[in-house]
Design an enzyme around this catalytic site. Structure first.
Site, mmCIF file in Angstrom:
data_model
loop_
_atom_site.group_PDB
_atom_site.id
_atom_site.type_symbol
_atom_site.label_atom_id
_atom_site.label_comp_id
_atom_site.label_asym_id
_atom_site.label_seq_id
_atom_site.Cartn_x
_atom_site.Cartn_y
_atom_site.Cartn_z
ATOM 1 N N ASP A 370 0.849 -1.193 0.000
ATOM 2 C CA ASP A 370 0.000 0.000 0.000
ATOM 3 C C ASP A 370 0.887 1.246 0.000
ATOM 4 O O ASP A 370 0.960 1.978 0.987
ATOM 5 C CB ASP A 370 -0.925 -0.018 1.224
ATOM 6 C CG ASP A 370 -1.863 1.181 1.263
ATOM 7 O OD1 ASP A 370 -2.079 1.809 0.219
ATOM 8 O OD2 ASP A 370 -2.381 1.478 2.360
ATOM 9 N N CYS A 403 -2.755 4.500 -4.980
ATOM 10 C CA CYS A 403 -3.395 5.814 -5.102
ATOM 11 C C CYS A 403 -2.916 6.538 -6.354
ATOM 12 O O CYS A 403 -3.157 7.736 -6.508
ATOM 13 C CB CYS A 403 -3.152 6.664 -3.857
ATOM 14 S SG CYS A 403 -1.420 6.923 -3.450
#
Length: 447
Positions: A370, A403
């Site tokens: 992540d 992201c």
């Protein structure tokens, strides 16, 4: 001089309409990016940036029928404020655009295609932003203070009195905040306010460049009492942020599916959309398909947003992050949730990780990644090297939460074409409705 009209063909990654001028000979001319325009519309525009091969501008008019995807923006400040750029586009069309952006990036940058495109993850489209950085600007000519997001493509602070993506109780504070700051002695030395909302607590963390006076303290405390918020003060970097008034309540969010309570500070990185974060964590763990005997790595673990839920399912979870302050607090969170026996945390710069580092960590059955917007290129390259030197240490499944679709695609290129993984699934997560920000998730398996 009559307006120039162009036909919009598509949207770019920033939700701008894309069309072309027509040359005198009828051929296609330079590309034009038009804010506020949608595919199928014929629009006029005012250019604010001109280059040799392209221009950028704002829509000034429309000829003919509006796009079926066009909706009336809910926010009165939409044309000025830079907090959102897509309120004129139907929410379902926003998500479809983000899905196309993800697939295009995977195809063109990564030269990969997911075997399965997952259904997008949705959540509330209004009042969803539980974290925000509000800029504060004293405007001497107007003898006032502005509090809000920046104007579009500008360093100026937008003159807003409400916000549709902030929870109602925070939006209602925008004007009172302006009125408060004007009365402070440091009205021109308070450049920003961080908003952080947890379970039953809203914190405003003020960045102050000068100390408060006794009169300032009275005003700040009265504001906190009236609006039921907690003030924090930050004098320099984020590490200097400390509670000011009232002392006592603690910020935290919950992951009810896993029985997790996660304390955090207002200046910490946490997901802005708590509802979608819960959905995302649950989905990521189901995709990772952790078994009770698995040893799992959570890379770029932060405060343990994925680590602690993973620890409820795996034999062992190792969280790795570049900040020792974060890994220390992640361990504290694990202890507070009764999960310290199944978790450990290490501080390591994952932007410089090598295959040797992975060998030293030992074998992981599964891996969750992540990273921030920069992605995880060093990790992907380390896994590619590991596939040759120590193939027995390769995790059989990786779930990558991203992201930035462009860095995900870049890393997917390495994972698929060099490390030998197969891109099984990919899909978008609508973490930031009405913005062009694309959050996504991908699953990589060894064949």
């Amino acid at each position: 001089m009559p307006d120039t009209f162009i036909t919009i063909k598509t949207l770019d990654m920033d939700a701008r309409g894309v069309g072309h001028l027509v040359n005198e000979d009828g051929s296609q001319g330079k590309v034009i990016f038009v804010e506020g325009a949608l595919p199928g519309e014929r629009v006029s525009f005012l250019s604010f940036k001109k280059k040799k091969n392209w221009e950028a501008g704002r829509m000034t008019g429309m000829r003919g029928q509006a796009s079926s995807m066009r909706v009336t923006p809910r926010c009165r400040h939409f044309d000025v404020c830079g907090g959102c750029s897509m309120q004129h586009l139907d929410p379902s069309a926003q998500v479809a655009m983000k899905q196309r952006v993800l697939e295009d990036n995977l195809a063109h940058i990564g030269k990969v295609r997911a075997e399965n495109i997952m259904r997008p993850m949705y959540g509330p489209t209004w009042d969803y932003r539980y974290r925000a950085r509000l800029s504060v600007r004293h405007v001497a000519k107007k003898e006032t203070v502005l509090v809000g997001f920046h104007e579009r493509a500008s360093s100026f602070v937008a003159d807003i009195v409400t916000c549709e993506i902030l929870p109602d109780h925070v939006a209602a504070m925008l004007v009172p905040l302006r009125e408060l700051i004007v009365m402070l002695s440091i009205y021109d030395q308070l450049p920003q306010i961080e908003v952080a909302i947890g379970e039953g607590l809203t914190v405003l963390a003020a960045r102050i460049m000068a100390p408060l006076t006794a009169a300032d303290a009275v005003l700040m405390r009265a504001f906190a009492d009236r609006w039921n918020i907690q003030w924090w003060l930050q004098t320099k970097g984020p590490e200097t942020a400390v509670p000011y008034y009232p002392i006592g309540p603690e910020l935290y969010y919950t992951l009810p599916e896993f029985g997790i309570k996660m304390p955090f500070k207002p200046v910490d990185f946490t997901q802005v959309n708590h509802h979608i974060n819960r959905v995302l964590v649950g989905k990521a763990l189901r995709l990772l398909d952790v078994q009770p005997d698995d040893r799992v790595a959570d890379l770029f673990c932060g405060l343990g947003n994925f680590t602690l839920p993973l620890a409820t399912q795996a034999r062992e979870v190792v969280g790795i992050e570049g900040s020792s302050a974060l890994t220390s607090r992640a361990l504290d969170n694990a202890k507070a949730n009764g999960l310290s026996e199944k978790t450990s945390f290490q501080t390591r710069n994952l932007f410089e990780v090598t295959a040797g580092h992975l060998v030293a960590l030992g074998r992981f059955d599964r891996m969750l990644i992540d990273p921030p917007r920069d992605g995880a290129v060093a990790l992907a390259e380390a896994l590619a090297a590991l596939s040759t030197s120590h193939p027995d240490l390769m995790p059989k499944r990786i779930v990558y939460v991203s992201c930035s679709p462009s860095t995900l695609a870049r890393d997917a290129d390495i994972l698929v074409h060099q490390a030998g993984y197969v891109l099984k699934k990919a899909g978008v997560v609508n973490m930031f409705p009405h913005t062009s920000h694309v959050e996504s998730i991908a699953v990589f398996d060894l064949p």
